[in-house]
Design a protein around this motif. Structure first.
Motif, PDB file in Angstrom:
ATOM      1  N   ALA A  52      -7.786   1.959  -4.192  1.00  0.00           N
ATOM      2  CA  ALA A  52      -8.034   0.726  -3.428  1.00  0.00           C
ATOM      3  C   ALA A  52      -6.900   0.473  -2.436  1.00  0.00           C
ATOM      4  O   ALA A  52      -7.142   0.089  -1.284  1.00  0.00           O
ATOM      5  CB  ALA A  52      -8.188  -0.457  -4.391  1.00  0.00           C
ATOM      6  N   LEU A  53      -5.666   0.720  -2.866  1.00  0.00           N
ATOM      7  CA  LEU A  53      -4.525   0.493  -1.975  1.00  0.00           C
ATOM      8  C   LEU A  53      -4.559   1.441  -0.777  1.00  0.00           C
ATOM      9  O   LEU A  53      -4.323   1.020   0.356  1.00  0.00           O
ATOM     10  CB  LEU A  53      -3.205   0.664  -2.741  1.00  0.00           C
ATOM     11  CG  LEU A  53      -2.793  -0.472  -3.672  1.00  0.00           C
ATOM     12  CD1 LEU A  53      -1.513  -0.124  -4.414  1.00  0.00           C
ATOM     13  CD2 LEU A  53      -2.606  -1.767  -2.904  1.00  0.00           C
TER      14      LEU A  53
ATOM     15  N   CYS B  54      -7.117   2.853   0.503  1.00  0.00           N
ATOM     16  CA  CYS B  54      -8.230   2.452   1.380  1.00  0.00           C
ATOM     17  C   CYS B  54      -7.817   1.271   2.257  1.00  0.00           C
ATOM     18  O   CYS B  54      -8.092   1.250   3.461  1.00  0.00           O
ATOM     19  CB  CYS B  54      -9.469   2.091   0.556  1.00  0.00           C
ATOM     20  SG  CYS B  54     -10.292   3.526  -0.121  1.00  0.00           S
ATOM     21  N   LEU B  55      -7.136   0.300   1.641  1.00  0.00           N
ATOM     22  CA  LEU B  55      -6.638  -0.840   2.426  1.00  0.00           C
ATOM     23  C   LEU B  55      -5.660  -0.362   3.492  1.00  0.00           C
ATOM     24  O   LEU B  55      -5.688  -0.830   4.639  1.00  0.00           O
ATOM     25  CB  LEU B  55      -5.950  -1.843   1.485  1.00  0.00           C
ATOM     26  CG  LEU B  55      -5.378  -3.089   2.162  1.00  0.00           C
ATOM     27  CD1 LEU B  55      -6.488  -3.955   2.734  1.00  0.00           C
ATOM     28  CD2 LEU B  55      -4.537  -3.902   1.182  1.00  0.00           C
TER      29      LEU B  55
ATOM     30  N   THR C 118       0.832  -1.207   0.000  1.00  0.00           N
ATOM     31  CA  THR C 118       0.000   0.000   0.000  1.00  0.00           C
ATOM     32  C   THR C 118       0.864   1.252   0.000  1.00  0.00           C
ATOM     33  O   THR C 118       0.394   2.319  -0.372  1.00  0.00           O
ATOM     34  CB  THR C 118      -0.935   0.053   1.214  1.00  0.00           C
ATOM     35  OG1 THR C 118      -0.143   0.046   2.402  1.00  0.00           O
ATOM     36  CG2 THR C 118      -1.916  -1.084   1.232  1.00  0.00           C
TER      37      THR C 118
ATOM     38  N   VAL D  17      -7.675   4.139  -9.810  1.00  0.00           N
ATOM     39  CA  VAL D  17      -8.597   3.227  -9.133  1.00  0.00           C
ATOM     40  C   VAL D  17      -7.813   2.225  -8.290  1.00  0.00           C
ATOM     41  O   VAL D  17      -8.122   1.977  -7.114  1.00  0.00           O
ATOM     42  CB  VAL D  17      -9.501   2.498 -10.154  1.00  0.00           C
ATOM     43  CG1 VAL D  17     -10.262   1.357  -9.495  1.00  0.00           C
ATOM     44  CG2 VAL D  17     -10.483   3.478 -10.787  1.00  0.00           C
ATOM     45  N   LEU D  18      -6.739   1.668  -8.879  1.00  0.00           N
ATOM     46  CA  LEU D  18      -5.895   0.711  -8.162  1.00  0.00           C
ATOM     47  C   LEU D  18      -5.295   1.351  -6.908  1.00  0.00           C
ATOM     48  O   LEU D  18      -5.343   0.778  -5.804  1.00  0.00           O
ATOM     49  CB  LEU D  18      -4.783   0.211  -9.092  1.00  0.00           C
ATOM     50  CG  LEU D  18      -3.719  -0.675  -8.442  1.00  0.00           C
ATOM     51  CD1 LEU D  18      -4.315  -2.032  -8.095  1.00  0.00           C
ATOM     52  CD2 LEU D  18      -2.519  -0.854  -9.357  1.00  0.00           C
ATOM     53  N   CYS D  19      -4.748   2.553  -7.072  1.00  0.00           N
ATOM     54  CA  CYS D  19      -4.102   3.204  -5.927  1.00  0.00           C
ATOM     55  C   CYS D  19      -5.117   3.661  -4.894  1.00  0.00           C
ATOM     56  O   CYS D  19      -4.823   3.673  -3.697  1.00  0.00           O
ATOM     57  CB  CYS D  19      -3.247   4.372  -6.398  1.00  0.00           C
ATOM     58  SG  CYS D  19      -1.769   3.798  -7.242  1.00  0.00           S
TER      59      CYS D  19
ATOM     60  N   PRO E 237      -7.455   8.826   0.791  1.00  0.00           N
ATOM     61  CA  PRO E 237      -8.647   8.272   0.137  1.00  0.00           C
ATOM     62  C   PRO E 237      -9.527   9.342  -0.509  1.00  0.00           C
ATOM     63  O   PRO E 237      -9.864   9.237  -1.690  1.00  0.00           O
ATOM     64  CB  PRO E 237      -9.377   7.553   1.278  1.00  0.00           C
ATOM     65  CG  PRO E 237      -8.299   7.197   2.239  1.00  0.00           C
ATOM     66  CD  PRO E 237      -7.326   8.335   2.182  1.00  0.00           C
TER      67      PRO E 237
END
Lengths: 139, 118
Positions: free
Chosen positions: A85-86, A88-89, A39, A81-83, B27
């Motif tokens: 998600a990262l 957020c994780l 991440t 979008v991928l980053c 985010p």
């Protein structure tokens, strides 16, 4: 092991089986661990993206519009979008671990873990609301 | 090895502070400027609005602090990812200079850009 153990042809070699580079693919929990470590790349991309945005905003109105249009490029969208998600994780794993990293005592009693996690999520909600308000509010 | 010890707690502190900052800010900002505005799910702020927000002294300070700490978070974590994941401990010094050096360069670049926001 001693720090001075310099490598010489005469030095005894320990028998160690070499661990595969892909050791973390074998088990779901190992994979999740590596994913969590990765991440940081999402965080890096977030900073790069912010630098590009600020640079565009220095360039004037047309440069800012151009930046937003450029960001519509499918490759950049996929990367974002991928980053997203990262990061957020990262946020979820970070806040869930916070109670184990922080021991807070009030009046001599330890504050329960869920309180610490909840206050972290409250801070996330607060920051998100302020940013949304500043950028989306009309007038 | 010994003389590198004193800086280690500072690096962990920066890692930790950066972890909080990036968890709080990344985010929403990445979603807005990376996904929602380019796809026009939400109307992006017009240019004057953007300058009004980004040009505020507190926002300028926040942008530099969030970016800098996030970069040091990345540097520290990525360093250990390379250690554990790829087992390339022998490239130690090169990895350290790329990671922490990159964080310093990124911080300076961001401070300069933010200073130039009209």
């Amino acid at each position: 092991m001693s720090q001075q153990a310099a490598y010489t042809p005469y030095h005894p070699r320990w028998h160690r089986t070499r661990v595969s580079t892909w050791w973390w693919l074998g088990r779901w929990s190992y994979f999740l661990f590596i994913l969590r470590e990765l991440t940081s790349l999402g965080v890096l991309w977030f900073v790069v993206w912010l630098i590009l945005l600020v640079r565009a905003s220095i360039g004037g109105g047309p440069a800012y519009q151009q930046f937003l249009e450029w960001a519509g490029n499918p490759i950049l969208l996929a990367l974002n979008v991928l980053c997203f998600a990262l990061v957020c994780l990262h946020a979820v794993t970070w806040f869930n671990l916070a109670p184990q990293a922080m021991v807070v005592r009030v009046a001599g009693r330890r504050v329960p873990g869920w309180c610490i996690a909840a206050s972290n999520y409250a801070a996330l909600a607060g920051v998100t609301a302020v940013v949304l308000g500043l950028l989306l509010m009309r007038g | 090895m010994e003389n590198r010890r004193p800086i280690e707690p500072l690096l962990w502190l920066l890692f930790s502070a950066g972890g909080v900052m990036s968890a709080l800010f990344a985010p929403v900002l990445l979603f807005l400027f990376g996904i929602a505005f380019p796809l026009r799910w939400l109307a992006p702020p017009d240019y004057d609005r953007l300058l009004l927000v980004f040009g505020h002294p507190l926002a300028r300070l926040a942008i530099v602090v969030v970016c800098s700490l996030s970069l040091f978070h990345w540097a520290h974590r990525f360093r250990y990812t390379l250690y554990d994941g790829l087992q390339i401990k022998h490239l130690n010094e090169a990895i350290n200079s790329v990671c922490y050096g990159g964080a310093v360069v990124g911080t300076i670049a961001m401070a300069y850009l933010v200073w130039r926001i009209p």
